[in-house]
Each structure stands twice: as structure tokens, then as C-alpha cells.
Design a protein around this motif. Structure first.
Motif, PDB file in Angstrom:
ATOM      1  N   TRP A  37       0.819  -1.216   0.000  1.00 30.67           N
ATOM      2  CA  TRP A  37       0.000   0.000   0.000  1.00 30.67           C
ATOM      3  C   TRP A  37       0.854   1.267   0.000  1.00 30.67           C
ATOM      4  O   TRP A  37       0.374   2.344   0.323  1.00 30.67           O
ATOM      5  N   TYR A  38       2.103   1.141  -0.396  1.00 32.48           N
ATOM      6  CA  TYR A  38       3.034   2.269  -0.364  1.00 32.48           C
ATOM      7  C   TYR A  38       2.461   3.509  -1.044  1.00 32.48           C
ATOM      8  O   TYR A  38       2.649   4.630  -0.562  1.00 32.48           O
ATOM      9  N   HIS A  39       1.752   3.334  -2.145  1.00 34.03           N
ATOM     10  CA  HIS A  39       1.215   4.480  -2.876  1.00 34.03           C
ATOM     11  C   HIS A  39       0.259   5.317  -2.015  1.00 34.03           C
ATOM     12  O   HIS A  39       0.037   6.477  -2.296  1.00 34.03           O
ATOM     13  N   ARG A  40      -0.275   4.738  -0.932  1.00 36.27           N
ATOM     14  CA  ARG A  40      -1.165   5.485  -0.032  1.00 36.27           C
ATOM     15  C   ARG A  40      -0.417   6.133   1.137  1.00 36.27           C
ATOM     16  O   ARG A  40      -0.971   6.985   1.817  1.00 36.27           O
ATOM     17  N   SER A  55       3.207   4.255  12.590  1.00 40.01           N
ATOM     18  CA  SER A  55       1.804   4.606  12.361  1.00 40.01           C
ATOM     19  C   SER A  55       1.558   5.322  11.035  1.00 40.01           C
ATOM     20  O   SER A  55       0.510   5.123  10.421  1.00 40.01           O
ATOM     21  N   GLN A  56       2.504   6.122  10.566  1.00 41.05           N
ATOM     22  CA  GLN A  56       2.299   6.827   9.298  1.00 41.05           C
ATOM     23  C   GLN A  56       2.406   5.895   8.092  1.00 41.05           C
ATOM     24  O   GLN A  56       2.056   6.282   6.974  1.00 41.05           O
ATOM     25  N   CYS A  57       2.872   4.676   8.316  1.00 32.87           N
ATOM     26  CA  CYS A  57       3.054   3.717   7.226  1.00 32.87           C
ATOM     27  C   CYS A  57       1.994   2.615   7.235  1.00 32.87           C
ATOM     28  O   CYS A  57       2.035   1.711   6.406  1.00 32.87           O
ATOM     29  N   GLU A  58       1.068   2.696   8.173  1.00 35.58           N
ATOM     30  CA  GLU A  58       0.018   1.688   8.242  1.00 35.58           C
ATOM     31  C   GLU A  58      -0.998   1.911   7.136  1.00 35.58           C
ATOM     32  O   GLU A  58      -1.231   3.042   6.716  1.00 35.58           O
ATOM     33  N   ASP A  59      -1.611   0.835   6.706  1.00 35.92           N
ATOM     34  CA  ASP A  59      -2.621   0.903   5.654  1.00 35.92           C
ATOM     35  C   ASP A  59      -3.977   1.151   6.296  1.00 35.92           C
ATOM     36  O   ASP A  59      -4.640   0.225   6.734  1.00 35.92           O
ATOM     37  N   LEU A  60      -4.376   2.402   6.383  1.00 33.95           N
ATOM     38  CA  LEU A  60      -5.631   2.748   7.045  1.00 33.95           C
ATOM     39  C   LEU A  60      -6.840   2.173   6.321  1.00 33.95           C
ATOM     40  O   LEU A  60      -7.878   1.934   6.934  1.00 33.95           O
ATOM     41  N   ALA A  61      -6.707   1.928   5.035  1.00 32.83           N
ATOM     42  CA  ALA A  61      -7.826   1.335   4.298  1.00 32.83           C
ATOM     43  C   ALA A  61      -8.113  -0.076   4.798  1.00 32.83           C
ATOM     44  O   ALA A  61      -9.245  -0.544   4.736  1.00 32.83           O
ATOM     45  N   PRO A  75     -13.328  -0.500   9.569  1.00 30.63           N
ATOM     46  CA  PRO A  75     -14.318  -1.581   9.515  1.00 30.63           C
ATOM     47  C   PRO A  75     -15.046  -1.571   8.172  1.00 30.63           C
ATOM     48  O   PRO A  75     -15.183  -0.525   7.524  1.00 30.63           O
ATOM     49  N   LEU A  76     -15.500  -2.744   7.784  1.00 28.62           N
ATOM     50  CA  LEU A  76     -16.254  -2.851   6.544  1.00 28.62           C
ATOM     51  C   LEU A  76     -17.590  -2.136   6.701  1.00 28.62           C
ATOM     52  O   LEU A  76     -18.228  -2.208   7.739  1.00 28.62           O
TER      53      LEU A  76
END
Length: 120
Positions: A76-79, A108-114, A118-119
Motif C-alpha cells: 500500500w506504499y502508494h497510499r 503509524s504513518q506507514c500503516e494501511d488505514l484502508a 471496519p467494513l
């Protein structure tokens, strides 16, 4: 004084398979290890340069916060490409550790928040 040991992201680094992610991680690790070997030694006491299996860390001066860009091998680097990983270098020239004895690090700034939302 923060340190940035960055390796460039390959073109089109976007969502990828687990196998492709492992291959990208290996490429990142190899580039990091080469960079760390070729970087000139720092004068005075420093928190040591290393690859911690997540990010590439150069030497950091005591009493500083070191930052490096989010690793480009992340699917998810692009995000998160504008984010950083942080560590603290203590006054003794050792990386600051948490209560478990592991090196403290803020990813934390590198986590994939998407992925953590939750769904709907």
C-alpha cells in the motif's frame, strides 16, 4: 538530527501479491544493506545503522529522533509514500526501547488505514 536512508520506489509500486511483496522486501533489504556498508562512518557516538526487517536506519546522533520514509516494498506504499517511520536515539547512543526491551518505533504513518477501517 534525523537521518533518512531512503531507497527509491520502483515504478508502479502498487497493490501486489504476497509473493511479489516478499520479492520487493528482499530488493529493499539488499539496497539497504549496500547503502549501510558504503555509508561513511559517523564521528562520535551514534545509534547504530541497521536494517530491522522493516526499515533501513542510518546512524543517528544521541538525543535525536530519526525518521526514514515508509518502506517502498509495502503493498500500500502508494497510499503512505509521504509518511515516515520514527525511532528515538537515547543520550547514551543506544536506540530507546519499550517496556518489553524491543526498540521503540512508530510505524503509524506507514500503516494501511484502508485495511484497518471496519467494513461498511
Amino acid at each position: 538530527m534525523g537521518q533518512r536512508a531512503a531507497t527509491p520506489a520502483p515504478p508502479g509500486a502498487e497493490e501486489r501479491s504476497a509473493q511479489a511483496t516478499v520479492a520487493a522486501w528482499r530488493q529493499y533489504r539488499q539496497a539497504c544493506e549496500l547503502h549501510l556498508r558504503l555509508a561513511p562512518p559517523s564521528a562520535g557516538p551514534v545509534c547504530n545503522r541497521s536494517f530491522d526487517l522493516y526499515a533501513c536506519w542510518g546512524d543517528a546522533v544521541p538525543n535525536s529522533t530519526a525518521t526514514v520514509p515508509c518502506p517502498w516494498y509495502l503493498p500500500w506504499y502508494h497510499r503512505v509514500q509521504g509518511g515516515v517511520v520514527s525511532r528515538r536515539c537515547g543520550p547514551d547512543g543506544l536506540w530507546v526501547t519499550d517496556d518489553t526491551g524491543r526498540t521503540w518505533q512508530d510505524n503509524s504513518q506507514c500503516e494501511d488505514l484502508a485495511q484497518v477501517q471496519p467494513l461498511q
